[in-house]
Write an enzyme that holds these catalytic residues in place. Sequence first.
Site, short mmCIF file in Angstrom:
data_model
loop_
_atom_site.label_atom_id
_atom_site.label_comp_id
_atom_site.label_asym_id
_atom_site.label_seq_id
_atom_site.Cartn_x
_atom_site.Cartn_y
_atom_site.Cartn_z
CG ASP A 113 5.87 -26.87 -0.78
OD1 ASP A 113 6.60 -26.29 -1.62
OD2 ASP A 113 6.32 -27.37 0.26
CG ASP B 154 5.98 10.22 -3.87
OD1 ASP B 154 6.73 10.21 -2.88
OD2 ASP B 154 4.74 10.08 -3.77
NE ARG C 41 -0.50 7.68 2.32
CZ ARG C 41 -0.65 7.34 1.05
NH1 ARG C 41 -1.82 6.93 0.60
NH2 ARG C 41 0.37 7.38 0.22
CB ALA D 119 -2.05 5.77 -8.51
N GLY D 120 -2.79 6.82 -5.08
CA GLY D 120 -3.62 7.78 -4.33
C GLY D 120 -2.97 9.16 -4.31
CE LYS E 60 0.56 11.42 0.90
NZ LYS E 60 1.42 10.55 0.10
CG HIS F 85 8.78 5.25 2.82
ND1 HIS F 85 8.00 6.03 1.99
CD2 HIS F 85 8.25 5.35 4.06
CE1 HIS F 85 7.02 6.56 2.70
NE2 HIS F 85 7.16 6.17 3.96
CD GLU G 207 8.92 -25.45 1.52
OE1 GLU G 207 9.92 -26.07 1.13
OE2 GLU G 207 8.30 -25.75 2.56
CD GLN H 241 4.30 -2.96 7.31
OE1 GLN H 241 4.21 -3.41 8.44
NE2 GLN H 241 3.95 -3.65 6.25
C1 R5P Z 1 4.32 8.34 1.06
O1 R5P Z 1 3.21 8.15 1.35
C2 R5P Z 1 5.12 7.78 -0.06
O2 R5P Z 1 6.24 8.57 -0.21
C3 R5P Z 1 4.41 7.72 -1.41
O3 R5P Z 1 3.78 8.94 -1.64
C4 R5P Z 1 3.42 6.61 -1.40
O4 R5P Z 1 4.04 5.40 -1.08
C5 R5P Z 1 2.74 6.48 -2.72
O5 R5P Z 1 1.70 5.58 -2.54
P1 R5P Z 1 0.29 5.80 -3.25
O6 R5P Z 1 0.56 5.79 -4.72
O7 R5P Z 1 -0.52 4.63 -2.79
O8 R5P Z 1 -0.27 7.11 -2.78
#
Ligand code: R5P
Length: 316
Positions: free
Chosen positions: A38, A221, A195, A227-228, A193, A131, A40, A98
């Site tokens: 299942d 980073d 988002r 990879a945005g 940057k 982070h 677990e 988070q």
């Molecule tokens: C802030 O947003 C974080 O330090 C990284 O830049 C992020 O986690 C990278 O995530 P992604 O590749 O989706 O932009």
Amino acid sequence: MTNELVLIGGSSNPELNQKIADELGVKLASVKIDKFGDTERYFRALESVRDKDVYVIQSTCPPVNDNLMELLIMLDALKRASAKKITVVMPYMGYSRQERMATPREPISTSLVARLIQMAGANHVVLCDIHAAPTRGFFTIPTEHVDPVPIFAEEFKKLGVKDFVVVSPDAGAMRKNKALADRLGADFAVMLKRRNLKARDIVADTMVVGDVEGKNVVIIDDSISAAGTLCASIPALKKSGAKDIYFMATHPILIGKSIENIQKTPLTGVFVGDTIPLTPEKRIPQIKSVSFSKVFAGVIKRLHEGESVNGYLDSL
Ligand code: R5P
């Protein structure tokens, strides 16, 4: 011999477990990790840990919830088996992005995960390129933190790149990139940057603040997820006249179309840590894996021998 070091590897990153064991010159303890029908998870230590100094290596990388739950049941088992001290070595901590309430009625999941790990039995935690700095404060047990800058700086030096500038991909990564610039004796620039608020994986726009014209660029980073950040930074840097661009990131989460998008981006090289395993489809020529095993082993050795961990990390 109660002062024996017992090293236990979870199932999230077996290659890193083995490398750390090799660096330490110890064998990974014999354990059984299984999955019930299942889904677990099951864990059992196949040797005694009574009164031992136990180190559990587990990245809570994708599948995040499974790996986290596996870690929690490992801790529960080891605590019930009377381990003297349990140190969790978490090369990558899932839910670490988070760490704050960005909008009302959200959880602070990082804090919850920290409390769960502690409650399950951890006495000490080793984190890596976390982070957000406040994460250490979510634990009320001692924490150590492995900084990626010395590791990536050494890797970058090997390339012999001349005339380069270190560029922070966003405000959050400024301190780390400035530390890299100082260590490498390089100039420093930053990107602003933004988002997309409706789709957080997408970077709406980014702009370069500083001079990169005619220079090579290196960026550090904490992670590459969708990879945005990477895919938005490179064209903006190219537009500002940057030459070769190197992107370094500790945690290769690499979700969705990240690999495809990295392949389409005009980069000279991507360097990632081995805190998260690179599955075969993620092993592309553009991505070079840099091992953090030596440093994790160094930290474990100092903890076990009661020596200064920060003294060791500062000497790197
Ligand atoms: C802030 O947003 C974080 O330090 C990284 O830049 C992020 O986690 C990278 O995530 P992604 O590749 O989706 O932009």
